[in-house]
Design a protein around this motif. Structure first.
Motif, PDB file in Angstrom:
ATOM      1  N   SER A   1       2.178  -1.564   2.270  1.00 25.55           N
ATOM      2  CA  SER A   1       1.310  -0.589   1.597  1.00 25.55           C
ATOM      3  C   SER A   1       2.122   0.304   0.654  1.00 25.55           C
ATOM      4  CB  SER A   1       0.435   0.184   2.577  1.00 25.55           C
ATOM      5  OG  SER A   1       1.175   1.183   3.189  1.00 25.55           O
ATOM      6  N   GLN A   2       3.375   0.550   0.973  1.00 27.73           N
ATOM      7  CA  GLN A   2       4.218   1.313   0.036  1.00 27.73           C
ATOM      8  C   GLN A   2       4.394   0.544  -1.277  1.00 27.73           C
ATOM      9  OE1 GLN A   2       7.697   1.940   2.499  1.00 27.73           O
ATOM     10  NE2 GLN A   2       6.963   3.940   3.201  1.00 27.73           N
ATOM     11  N   ILE A   3       4.557  -0.780  -1.161  1.00 26.59           N
ATOM     12  CA  ILE A   3       4.742  -1.584  -2.375  1.00 26.59           C
ATOM     13  C   ILE A   3       3.436  -1.620  -3.181  1.00 26.59           C
ATOM     14  CG2 ILE A   3       5.326  -3.898  -3.261  1.00 26.59           C
ATOM     15  CD1 ILE A   3       7.178  -4.207  -0.776  1.00 26.59           C
ATOM     16  N   GLU A   4       2.292  -1.753  -2.451  1.00 25.24           N
ATOM     17  CA  GLU A   4       0.991  -1.705  -3.145  1.00 25.24           C
ATOM     18  C   GLU A   4       0.862  -0.418  -3.962  1.00 25.24           C
ATOM     19  OE1 GLU A   4      -1.128  -3.885  -3.662  1.00 25.24           O
ATOM     20  OE2 GLU A   4      -1.244  -5.317  -2.000  1.00 25.24           O
ATOM     21  N   ASN A   5       1.283   0.687  -3.338  1.00 27.59           N
ATOM     22  CA  ASN A   5       1.234   1.987  -4.014  1.00 27.59           C
ATOM     23  C   ASN A   5       2.093   2.033  -5.265  1.00 27.59           C
ATOM     24  OD1 ASN A   5      -0.294   4.138  -3.204  1.00 27.59           O
ATOM     25  ND2 ASN A   5       0.838   4.285  -1.253  1.00 27.59           N
ATOM     26  N   MET A   6       3.276   1.437  -5.164  1.00 29.33           N
ATOM     27  CA  MET A   6       4.185   1.414  -6.312  1.00 29.33           C
ATOM     28  C   MET A   6       3.548   0.647  -7.468  1.00 29.33           C
ATOM     29  SD  MET A   6       7.738   0.621  -4.319  1.00 29.33           S
ATOM     30  CE  MET A   6       8.404   1.790  -3.130  1.00 29.33           C
ATOM     31  N   ILE A   7       2.839  -0.438  -7.110  1.00 29.39           N
ATOM     32  CA  ILE A   7       2.167  -1.244  -8.136  1.00 29.39           C
ATOM     33  C   ILE A   7       1.082  -0.388  -8.810  1.00 29.39           C
ATOM     34  CG2 ILE A   7       0.718  -3.294  -8.532  1.00 29.39           C
ATOM     35  CD1 ILE A   7       2.180  -4.611  -6.122  1.00 29.39           C
TER      36      ILE A   7
END
Ligand code: BGC
Length: 364
Positions: free
Chosen positions: A83-89
């Protein structure tokens, strides 16, 4: 002459004005060439020392190069990291630098990144099972293990014809971390001839990764396994050597050994390897409780990765030095391998203090 000087001066003034004019029309690109572009940096956990340093060095160096940085730690939870990576996207990151928790678990989220044209660099740990990983920067993980295995061979004099037999147990890193297998291969390739000749005896017989791997490289898991081994196989005989793949595992082993009375004249500490030069473990080296570690200068890794980010943003080819080793199951990921360095009580000052990696007080 005078006339020449004044013409030169006018020329220089004009050149200066042109520079000023262009620098005003080109949008400011921050401290370096990064232009304020957002880079996402996903780290696995704060609970192991090295990742705190990796994160800090990455942030500092990326910011110095003019980038904005979204640095996140996932406390070893795969869902949190996803979910952190989704947020970065969502926030518009242009490059993702990811030290994965589970190398196999990022396929879905990296598909989303690819749809947005985001580039992905696997940091230290290979991301597996997806084509959407562009580059990989790490230390030569096989060599890390080879340094550990070779150390045990030499410390016991096996290479000089010592026949032992000496007792040995081996530990493995986290089963979901690709590095764990490379480190293990490097170490076992050094030790195998002596295990086969009988000079090294693994009383537990446990050598497969399914038997020896320690989830998330946790000290607690290593301590529990070492307690079990000591009780089951070493109640009437000392253990001579332990192949530990990293420092957090070595720390658990040291705790177990101490609790079992090791560190006295009739129960000397066994030879014990490690990796990372964590502060706790450098103290163990100095105290003679751990024999060696492997220094991986995370400043170097960070600067290589910042170089990769820069190249990707400029549309040029990042520097790589390996195109054969790191097959992620879908493709061979072009890699840059940094050099790991042997460390022990005799050279730690030069490696760690003189280089400014640690301050002397931190090791007291
Ligand atoms: C890293 C090691 C580290 C371990 C545990 C591995 O992927 O390469 O440096 O000790 O993870 O964090």
């Amino acid at each position: 002459m005078r006339k020449f000087v004044s013409i030169a001066a006018v020329f220089m003034l004009l050149a200066g004005l042109v520079t000023l004019a262009t620098s005003c029309t080109v949008p400011s690109r921050g401290g370096g060439g990064g232009g304020g572009v957002l880079i996402g940096v996903a780290m696995p956990t704060k609970s192991l020392q090295r990742w705190n340093q990796d994160g800090e060095h990455m942030k500092k160096q990326l910011e110095a190069a003019g980038y904005k940085v979204d640095l996140q730690y996932a406390e070893d939870s795969v869902e949190t990291q996803v979910s952190q990576i989704e947020n970065m996207i969502t926030k518009g990151a242009k490059v993702l630098v990811i030290a994965s928790i589970d190398g196999e678990a990022l396929k879905g989220v990296l598909e989303d990144a690819a749809k947005e044209g985001i580039k992905v660099i696997a940091y230290d740990r290979l991301i597996r099972g997806t084509e959407h990983v562009d580059y990989y920067a790490t230390f030569d993980n096989y060599k890390v293990g080879a340094l550990q295995g070779k150390y045990i061979v030499e410390a016991l004099g096996l290479d000089k014809g010592e026949k032992g037999p000496f007792t040995l147990e081996v530990f493995g890193g986290s089963p979901d971390d690709n590095n764990a297998y490379f480190v293990n291969d490097g170490g076992m390739d050094q030790l195998r001839p002596y295990i086969e000749s009988g000079a090294l005896v693994i009383k537990s017989g446990q050598v497969d990764m399914e038997q020896i791997a320690i989830k998330a490289w946790k000290s607690e898991g290593a301590q529990a396994r070492m307690d079990n081994l000591l009780t089951a196989y070493y109640s009437d005989e000392n253990i001579d050597a332990i192949l530990s793949p990293n420092d957090s595992i070595a720390a658990g082993i040291v705790a177990s050994l101490k609790a079992a009375g090791y560190g006295s004249p009739d129960k000397p500490f066994p030879i014990l390897t490690g990796q990372d030069c964590d502060i706790t473990n450098v103290k163990y080296l100095i105290a003679g409780e751990q024999s060696m570690s492997v220094f991986k200068d995370t400043r170097t890794l960070a600067s290589k990765v910042v170089g990769m980010v820069d190249a990707l943003m400029k549309g040029t080819e990042p520097e790589i030095n390996d195109t054969t080793t790191y097959d992620n199951g879908v493709k061979i990921v072009p890699s840059y391998l940094c050099e790991p360095v042997f460390a022990n009580a005799s050279n730690y000052k030069e490696l760690l203090i003189d280089s400014g990696y640690y301050k002397e007080e931190q090791l007291k």
